[in-house]
Design a protein around this motif. Structure first.
Motif, PDB file in Angstrom:
ATOM      1  N   LEU A  47      13.423  85.203  65.988  1.00 41.45           N
ATOM      2  CA  LEU A  47      14.406  84.398  66.816  1.00 41.45           C
ATOM      3  C   LEU A  47      15.656  85.513  66.878  1.00 41.45           C
ATOM      4  CD1 LEU A  47      14.782  80.771  66.276  1.00 41.45           C
ATOM      5  CD2 LEU A  47      14.418  81.732  68.410  1.00 41.45           C
ATOM      6  N   GLY A  48      15.459  86.553  66.027  1.00 40.26           N
ATOM      7  CA  GLY A  48      16.882  87.647  65.928  1.00 40.26           C
ATOM      8  C   GLY A  48      17.882  87.158  64.886  1.00 40.26           C
ATOM      9  N   LEU A 101      13.594  62.586  68.944  1.00 45.00           N
ATOM     10  CA  LEU A 101      13.936  63.948  68.828  1.00 45.00           C
ATOM     11  C   LEU A 101      13.455  64.589  70.052  1.00 45.00           C
ATOM     12  CD1 LEU A 101      15.320  66.016  67.187  1.00 45.00           C
ATOM     13  CD2 LEU A 101      13.203  66.377  65.856  1.00 45.00           C
ATOM     14  N   ALA A 102      12.204  64.498  70.303  1.00 41.66           N
ATOM     15  CA  ALA A 102      11.637  65.199  71.469  1.00 41.66           C
ATOM     16  C   ALA A 102      12.330  64.776  72.834  1.00 41.66           C
ATOM     17  CB  ALA A 102      10.216  64.926  71.706  1.00 41.66           C
ATOM     18  N   ILE A 136      15.329  66.760  73.108  1.00 40.46           N
ATOM     19  CA  ILE A 136      15.374  68.345  73.406  1.00 40.46           C
ATOM     20  C   ILE A 136      14.575  68.693  74.582  1.00 40.46           C
ATOM     21  CG2 ILE A 136      16.237  68.885  71.086  1.00 40.46           C
ATOM     22  CD1 ILE A 136      13.189  69.236  70.146  1.00 40.46           C
ATOM     23  N   LEU A 172      15.713  70.725  77.334  1.00 43.26           N
ATOM     24  CA  LEU A 172      15.954  72.074  77.038  1.00 43.26           C
ATOM     25  C   LEU A 172      14.764  73.071  77.441  1.00 43.26           C
ATOM     26  CD1 LEU A 172      17.924  71.579  73.794  1.00 43.26           C
ATOM     27  CD2 LEU A 172      18.766  72.238  75.908  1.00 43.26           C
ATOM     28  N   PHE A 173      13.656  72.494  77.604  1.00 44.71           N
ATOM     29  CA  PHE A 173      12.445  73.255  77.503  1.00 44.71           C
ATOM     30  C   PHE A 173      12.454  74.379  78.981  1.00 44.71           C
ATOM     31  CE2 PHE A 173       8.620  71.054  75.338  1.00 44.71           C
ATOM     32  CZ  PHE A 173       9.298  71.139  74.540  1.00 44.71           C
ATOM     33  N   LEU A 193      15.370  75.972  79.793  1.00 45.59           N
ATOM     34  CA  LEU A 193      16.206  76.891  79.571  1.00 45.59           C
ATOM     35  C   LEU A 193      15.862  78.384  79.016  1.00 45.59           C
ATOM     36  CD1 LEU A 193      19.163  75.077  78.179  1.00 45.59           C
ATOM     37  CD2 LEU A 193      19.018  75.834  80.415  1.00 45.59           C
ATOM     38  N   PRO A 194      16.129  79.409  79.584  1.00 49.63           N
ATOM     39  CA  PRO A 194      15.492  80.635  78.890  1.00 49.63           C
ATOM     40  C   PRO A 194      16.354  81.074  77.908  1.00 49.63           C
ATOM     41  CG  PRO A 194      16.890  80.966  80.994  1.00 49.63           C
ATOM     42  CD  PRO A 194      16.699  79.563  80.707  1.00 49.63           C
ATOM     43  N   LEU A 195      15.998  81.903  77.050  1.00 54.46           N
ATOM     44  CA  LEU A 195      16.889  82.531  75.964  1.00 54.46           C
ATOM     45  C   LEU A 195      18.270  83.063  76.531  1.00 54.46           C
ATOM     46  CD1 LEU A 195      14.195  83.474  73.244  1.00 54.46           C
ATOM     47  CD2 LEU A 195      15.676  81.562  73.260  1.00 54.46           C
ATOM     48  N   GLY A 196      19.157  82.600  76.102  1.00 51.57           N
ATOM     49  CA  GLY A 196      20.502  83.523  76.512  1.00 51.57           C
ATOM     50  C   GLY A 196      20.831  84.839  76.165  1.00 51.57           C
ATOM     51  N   SER A 197      21.489  85.587  76.842  1.00 49.26           N
ATOM     52  CA  SER A 197      21.707  86.921  76.312  1.00 49.26           C
ATOM     53  C   SER A 197      22.833  87.000  75.270  1.00 49.26           C
ATOM     54  CB  SER A 197      22.236  87.733  77.614  1.00 49.26           C
ATOM     55  OG  SER A 197      23.231  87.385  78.201  1.00 49.26           O
ATOM     56  N   LEU A 198      22.729  87.579  74.277  1.00 45.77           N
ATOM     57  CA  LEU A 198      23.544  87.568  73.085  1.00 45.77           C
ATOM     58  C   LEU A 198      25.155  87.917  73.562  1.00 45.77           C
ATOM     59  CD1 LEU A 198      21.446  88.555  69.956  1.00 45.77           C
ATOM     60  CD2 LEU A 198      22.125  86.230  70.994  1.00 45.77           C
ATOM     61  N   GLN A 199      25.975  87.097  73.076  1.00 45.83           N
ATOM     62  CA  GLN A 199      27.446  87.390  73.542  1.00 45.83           C
ATOM     63  C   GLN A 199      28.463  87.009  72.366  1.00 45.83           C
ATOM     64  OE1 GLN A 199      27.816  85.359  76.903  1.00 45.83           O
ATOM     65  NE2 GLN A 199      27.779  83.389  75.979  1.00 45.83           N
TER      66      GLN A 199
END
Lengths: 165, 103
Positions: A44-45, A99-100, A103, A106-107, A109-115
């Motif tokens: 995940l980084g 829980l599902a 969330i 959110l399925f 949504l793409p991974l946002g660019s880190l800022q």
């Protein structure tokens, strides 16, 4: 592809950790779960937290488990559960469903660019209260453990004194 | 099968929380309760990191996950120390034996 393999590994290790008869084996499966979760974090980084999880979750906590199991010993406990198993299954399905449901949106949504700030700056500048809390937690944990583990010795000493009197 | 990374991590979160919650409900062994808590918290940590990653603020998610790791380790230490003490005094790790809280 790697993510799916790690996902399956995590779920298998966690399942085996709760299913295995021996506590020591359960602790080892839990360590495997921690290691695979750490790899997932790395993918995940979150590099720093992956290393910390690997050393603390798969290392320190496993050593603690082995230590405690060696002292307390393996004990066969009847398989009867605290609540009926069908009720437990229903509770789990309801909890996981909720829980599902929370969330699922959110399925898409793409991974946002880190800022923003880096981890070190965020931790030491932006989350100072967390650091104070962690320090307090560590001291409280160490003191509590020392008190809990030394109580038996104190108890023995006081009993010995009473015998002498 | 083309699954995105968020979907895979969310599946891991849901699976870990479900497995840990089930174990928490059915087990009577004190040490196994700590194992169940550890499994649930691992799911929560992954969820925090995923939320930070999706918002583009991974550093925030990491700093929160670090706090969770520290708290989780302390909980494990205390839980195991309590289990050892209960075993020494009552001779059992069965939660049913603790129901009366008598020595």
């Amino acid at each position: 592809m790697w993510h799916i393999i790690i996902l399956i590994g995590i779920l298998v290790c966690a399942f085996q950790a709760i299913r295995s008869e021996r506590l020591l084996v359960a602790a080892l499966w839990l360590a495997g779960t921690s290691a695979l979760v750490a790899i997932m974090m790395y993918l995940l980084g979150a590099y720093q937290i992956a290393v910390i999880e690997l050393s603390v979750g798969a290392g320190l906590v496993t050593v603690l488990f082995v230590f405690a199991i060696n002292i307390a010993g393996e004990e066969p406990i009847p398989a009867l559960s605290l609540i009926p198993k069908p009720l437990a299954w229903v509770s789990v399905i309801v909890a996981v469903g909720l829980l599902a449901w929370q969330i699922l949106p959110l399925f898409d949504l793409p991974l946002g660019s880190l800022q923003g700030a880096g981890f070190e700056e965020m931790l030491w500048s932006g989350r100072k209260v967390d650091l104070y809390l962690q320090t307090a937690l560590i001291f409280a944990g160490v003191l509590s453990m020392v008190a809990l583990l030394s109580e038996e010795q104190t108890h023995k000493v006081s009993t010995h004194k009473e015998d002498n009197v | 099968m083309n699954l995105s990374i968020p979907v895979i991590v969310m599946a891991a979160v849901i699976g870990l929380v479900g497995i840990g919650f089930y174990c928490l409900l059915v087990t009577r062994n004190m040490i196994r309760v700590v194992v169940a808590l550890q499994i649930i918290v691992k799911g929560a940590m992954l969820a925090l990191l995923l939320a930070g990653r999706m918002r583009g603020q991974l550093a925030l998610g990491q700093s929160m996950a670090l706090t969770v790791i520290v708290a989780d380790t302390i909980v494990a230490v205390l839980g195991l120390a309590l289990a050892v003490q209960v075993k020494r005094r009552l001779g059992s790790l069965d939660l049913n034996d603790l129901s009366s809280l008598k020595r």
